[in-house]
Write a protein that holds these residues in place. Structure first.
Motif, short mmCIF file in Angstrom:
data_model
loop_
_atom_site.label_atom_id
_atom_site.label_comp_id
_atom_site.label_asym_id
_atom_site.label_seq_id
_atom_site.Cartn_x
_atom_site.Cartn_y
_atom_site.Cartn_z
N PRO A 32 0.82 -1.20 0.00
CA PRO A 32 0.00 0.00 0.00
C PRO A 32 0.86 1.26 0.00
O PRO A 32 1.90 1.31 0.65
CB PRO A 32 -0.80 -0.13 1.30
CG PRO A 32 -0.83 -1.59 1.57
CD PRO A 32 0.49 -2.10 1.11
N ASN A 64 -17.21 -0.63 -3.52
CA ASN A 64 -16.03 -0.38 -2.70
C ASN A 64 -16.32 -0.18 -1.22
O ASN A 64 -15.41 -0.29 -0.39
CB ASN A 64 -15.27 0.83 -3.25
CG ASN A 64 -14.70 0.55 -4.63
OD1 ASN A 64 -13.66 -0.06 -4.77
ND2 ASN A 64 -15.41 0.99 -5.67
N PRO A 196 -14.30 -3.21 1.32
CA PRO A 196 -12.87 -2.93 1.51
C PRO A 196 -12.59 -1.57 2.15
O PRO A 196 -11.57 -1.38 2.79
CB PRO A 196 -12.30 -3.00 0.10
CG PRO A 196 -13.26 -3.87 -0.66
CD PRO A 196 -14.60 -3.57 -0.08
N TYR A 197 -13.53 -0.62 1.94
CA TYR A 197 -13.36 0.73 2.49
C TYR A 197 -14.59 1.12 3.31
O TYR A 197 -15.69 0.59 3.10
CB TYR A 197 -13.19 1.77 1.37
CG TYR A 197 -11.99 1.53 0.48
CD1 TYR A 197 -10.73 2.03 0.81
CD2 TYR A 197 -12.13 0.81 -0.70
CE1 TYR A 197 -9.64 1.82 -0.01
CE2 TYR A 197 -11.04 0.58 -1.53
CZ TYR A 197 -9.80 1.09 -1.18
OH TYR A 197 -8.72 0.87 -2.00
N LYS A 212 -9.46 2.77 4.38
CA LYS A 212 -9.37 1.32 4.51
C LYS A 212 -10.21 0.81 5.68
O LYS A 212 -10.17 1.36 6.77
CB LYS A 212 -7.91 0.92 4.73
CG LYS A 212 -7.63 -0.56 4.77
CD LYS A 212 -6.14 -0.79 4.93
CE LYS A 212 -5.80 -2.26 5.02
NZ LYS A 212 -4.35 -2.48 5.19
N ALA A 220 -10.57 -9.05 -1.81
CA ALA A 220 -9.83 -7.87 -2.26
C ALA A 220 -8.52 -7.70 -1.50
O ALA A 220 -8.51 -7.67 -0.26
CB ALA A 220 -10.69 -6.62 -2.10
N ARG A 222 -6.05 -5.00 -0.89
CA ARG A 222 -5.97 -3.55 -1.07
C ARG A 222 -4.52 -3.09 -1.22
O ARG A 222 -3.67 -3.41 -0.41
CB ARG A 222 -6.63 -2.85 0.12
CG ARG A 222 -8.15 -2.99 0.12
CD ARG A 222 -8.75 -2.76 1.47
NE ARG A 222 -8.28 -3.77 2.42
CZ ARG A 222 -8.79 -3.92 3.63
NH1 ARG A 222 -9.78 -3.16 4.03
NH2 ARG A 222 -8.31 -4.85 4.45
N ASN A 224 -3.81 0.17 -1.52
CA ASN A 224 -3.73 1.53 -1.00
C ASN A 224 -4.50 1.58 0.31
O ASN A 224 -5.29 0.68 0.61
CB ASN A 224 -4.26 2.54 -2.02
CG ASN A 224 -5.73 2.29 -2.34
OD1 ASN A 224 -6.61 2.47 -1.50
ND2 ASN A 224 -6.00 1.86 -3.57
N ASP A 225 -4.28 2.63 1.07
CA ASP A 225 -4.96 2.78 2.36
C ASP A 225 -6.19 3.69 2.28
O ASP A 225 -7.02 3.68 3.19
CB ASP A 225 -4.00 3.35 3.41
CG ASP A 225 -2.93 2.34 3.79
OD1 ASP A 225 -3.24 1.13 3.81
OD2 ASP A 225 -1.79 2.75 4.06
N TRP A 520 -9.38 -0.66 -4.97
CA TRP A 520 -8.28 -1.21 -4.20
C TRP A 520 -7.10 -1.65 -5.06
O TRP A 520 -6.01 -1.89 -4.55
CB TRP A 520 -8.77 -2.38 -3.35
CG TRP A 520 -9.43 -3.48 -4.12
CD1 TRP A 520 -8.83 -4.52 -4.75
CD2 TRP A 520 -10.84 -3.65 -4.34
NE1 TRP A 520 -9.76 -5.34 -5.34
CE2 TRP A 520 -11.01 -4.83 -5.10
CE3 TRP A 520 -11.98 -2.94 -3.96
CZ2 TRP A 520 -12.26 -5.30 -5.50
CZ3 TRP A 520 -13.23 -3.40 -4.35
CH2 TRP A 520 -13.36 -4.56 -5.11
N GLU A 521 -7.30 -1.75 -6.37
CA GLU A 521 -6.20 -2.15 -7.25
C GLU A 521 -5.25 -1.00 -7.57
O GLU A 521 -4.15 -1.21 -8.09
CB GLU A 521 -6.76 -2.73 -8.56
CG GLU A 521 -7.44 -4.07 -8.40
CD GLU A 521 -6.48 -5.18 -8.05
OE1 GLU A 521 -5.26 -5.04 -8.33
OE2 GLU A 521 -6.94 -6.20 -7.50
N HIS A 523 -2.55 1.93 -7.04
CA HIS A 523 -1.48 2.26 -6.10
C HIS A 523 -0.38 3.02 -6.83
O HIS A 523 -0.31 3.03 -8.06
CB HIS A 523 -0.91 1.00 -5.44
CG HIS A 523 -0.35 -0.01 -6.39
ND1 HIS A 523 0.99 -0.25 -6.54
CD2 HIS A 523 -0.97 -0.86 -7.26
CE1 HIS A 523 1.18 -1.20 -7.44
NE2 HIS A 523 0.01 -1.59 -7.89
#
Length: 528
Positions: A32, A64, A196-197, A212, A220, A222, A224-225, A520-521, A523
């Motif tokens: 992340p 998401n 996921p978020y 997150k 998923a 993740r 990224n945060d 989430w993909e 970054h």
């Protein structure tokens, strides 16, 4: 010089877009990023935050922040478990579907997500039954059982091999029974989900801030945060924000001129990558049977005979979309070219003959409606071109009117528009989803379209077949009926474009088979 854009642009299908990663040689960290949230721009803002109300592109956000029993991991075109640990038909007739939940699932507020919450979510959708809402996707569902904390059993009133696809749509998001009323929609901007978020803050039409969700359990991974989504009215403004590095990625609503401009830039000139894929979104006209002119079949047929799809694709969309001659887009089993087969090239003389043989000798007056803020900046120009084509034929007198999406929806659901434009982003990648949502007394258009042969025979027959490659005949016949009725007039099929800063990776993996973005993909790269 290595042209990264050229490598990223041509893709056979959005479902296989992840193969570009290896082909373009991107080197990046899978950890992340810690340089602040990824910022995504789009011109498609949600119409609601409550899944029970939405059968539209609010699903972009829902995917998401909420969770479904099944979903689509990268590279998959068939639904796979998410909140569920496993799911399968437990009978030979495709009428009993059983899912077992992951152990220890929780909502973002800490409450347990169990089988009763799943049952509650489905029962709620059907009880509220929003006009034009997702209850229309559950026509085959008879009842839901939750015999224990982790087991959910769906009993169907007829065979339905597409039911797993329905479960994977964001419309079937699982909600908290304590926070979402059973007989009405949830008000306010707080969201309780298990995706996921979590939705940290929401400013309607402006911004959604996602962080997150530490309680998430699902497929998923993740990268990224946090992600911030910014909503724009105009493609040019959105692209300017990308160039100024105020956003990192654009999705939904890139205008044709902006796409062409981005395509023409070399890697030396611009630090932006453009990912292109064949989309399955379609654009079409709907004729209201309550209108005294639009309800006349010869009028609809004459319009179908005059409309020049190729001119719309070229003049308005600069060949960033493709002319479409059936409601089922290219690339799916069952696609035909029925409208071209029946009508051929645009022909005013043939259209005039259709009208005169029906005893219509005056100019046909019609009002065409479109939404001003939903399907991209070219929508107004598209309807201007439709107006020009029909007026120039000498057979029609066309007036154009528009509304923002929030009020536009209510208008077509009340039957206020004689002819109106709609776009469709598929619920799932199957020909069924380009026919079933538009027919029946209750459908996604809010405009009843009985079509008894389709709803009573062809669709039920196709749903008995688990191998979707074996239903081509049924869908071809359904499209023949749609062409003959001309109640729905397909115009074009889109391509998918994602523009991203060159320091962002994952855009080529971030679209599921329904072209919904899996945030989430995304970054930031740490190396090349």
């Amino acid at each position: 010089m290595f042209n990264r854009n050229r490598c990223l642009r041509r893709v056979a299908a959005i479902a296989s877009i992840s193969s570009l990663v290896a082909g373009c040689g991107v080197l990046s960290s899978d950890t992340p990023d810690d340089a602040g949230p990824i910022v995504v721009g789009t011109t498609s803002s949600p119409s609601t935050l409550d899944p029970a109300a939405s059968w539209d592109s609010s699903w972009e956000l829902f995917r998401n922040i909420y969770q479904t029993l099944l979903s689509y991991p990268v590279g998959e075109t068939a639904p796979q478990p998410d909140a569920a640990e496993s799911c399968e038909f437990s009978d030979s007739s495709n009428q009993v579907y059983r899912c077992e939940l992951r152990e220890g699932l929780k909502f973002s507020n800490g409450e347990a997500l169990d089988a009763q919450a799943v049952k509650y979510s489905f029962d709620r959708i059907r009880k509220i039954n929003v006009n034009g809402g997702p209850a229309g996707l559950l026509g085959s569902l008879e009842r839901v059982q939750a015999p224990n904390d982790r087991e959910v059993i769906f009993h169907l009133n007829k065979p339905d091999a597409t039911f797993p696809f329905v479960l994977a749509t964001p419309a079937m998001s699982i909600v908290s029974p304590k926070d979402y009323p059973s007989s009405g929609l949830r008000k306010g901007t707080d969201v309780v989900g298990s995706g996921p978020y979590t939705l940290d803050s929401y400013d309607e039409g402006e911004e959604a801030v996602l962080v997150k969700n530490d309680a998430y359990q699902g497929f998923a991974e993740r990268r990224n945060d946090a992600v911030t989504i910014r909503y724009y009215q105009d493609s040019g403004e959105m692209v300017e924000a990308l160039r100024d590095k105020r956003i990192d990625v654009t999705y939904r609503g890139l205008a044709a001129g902006d796409v062409v401009d981005l395509q023409s830039k070399t890697s030396k000139e611009e630090e932006i990558q453009l990912v292109e894929g064949t989309g399955t979104d379609i654009n079409y006209l709907v004729f209201n049977p309550k209108d005294p002119w639009a309800n006349k079949k010869p009028v609809r047929q004459a319009i179908a005979q005059v409309v020049d799809r190729a001119a719309i694709a070229h003049k308005v969309y600069k060949d960033t979309v493709d002319p479409l001659y059936s409601m089922v887009p290219k690339g799916l089993t069952g696609h035909t070219t029925g409208f071209f087969d029946d009508y051929g090239d645009p022909d005013v003389a043939k259209a005039r003959k259709i009208l005169t043989e029906a005893g219509i000798n005056q100019k046909v007056p019609l009002t065409f409606w479109y939404t001003s803020d939903r399907y991209g900046s070219e929508t107004a120009a598209e309807f201007k071109e439709l107006e020009r084509q029909l007026e120039d034929s000498g057979l029609f007198s066309i007036s154009l009117k528009s509304r923002p999406w929030k009020t536009y929806v209510g208008g077509y659901q009340k039957g206020e528009y004689p002819v109106f434009g709609r776009g469709w982003f598929p619920d799932f990648p199957d020909a069924e989803n380009f026919i079933a949502p538009f027919v029946g007394e209750q459908n996604a258009l809010g405009t009843p379209y009985p079509a008894p042969e389709i709803t009573g025979d062809l669709l039920p027959r196709s749903r008995r077949e688990s191998d979707r490659a074996n239903v081509e005949k049924e869908f071809e016949e359904a499209q023949r009926i749609l062409v003959d009725d001309a109640r729905l007039l397909p115009l074009w099929q889109g391509r998918q474009y994602v523009a991203a800063s060159r320091d962002v990776s994952g855009a080529e993996r971030a679209l599921d088979p329904s072209t919904i973005m899996m945030l989430w993909e995304l970054h930031r790269k740490t190396a090349w």
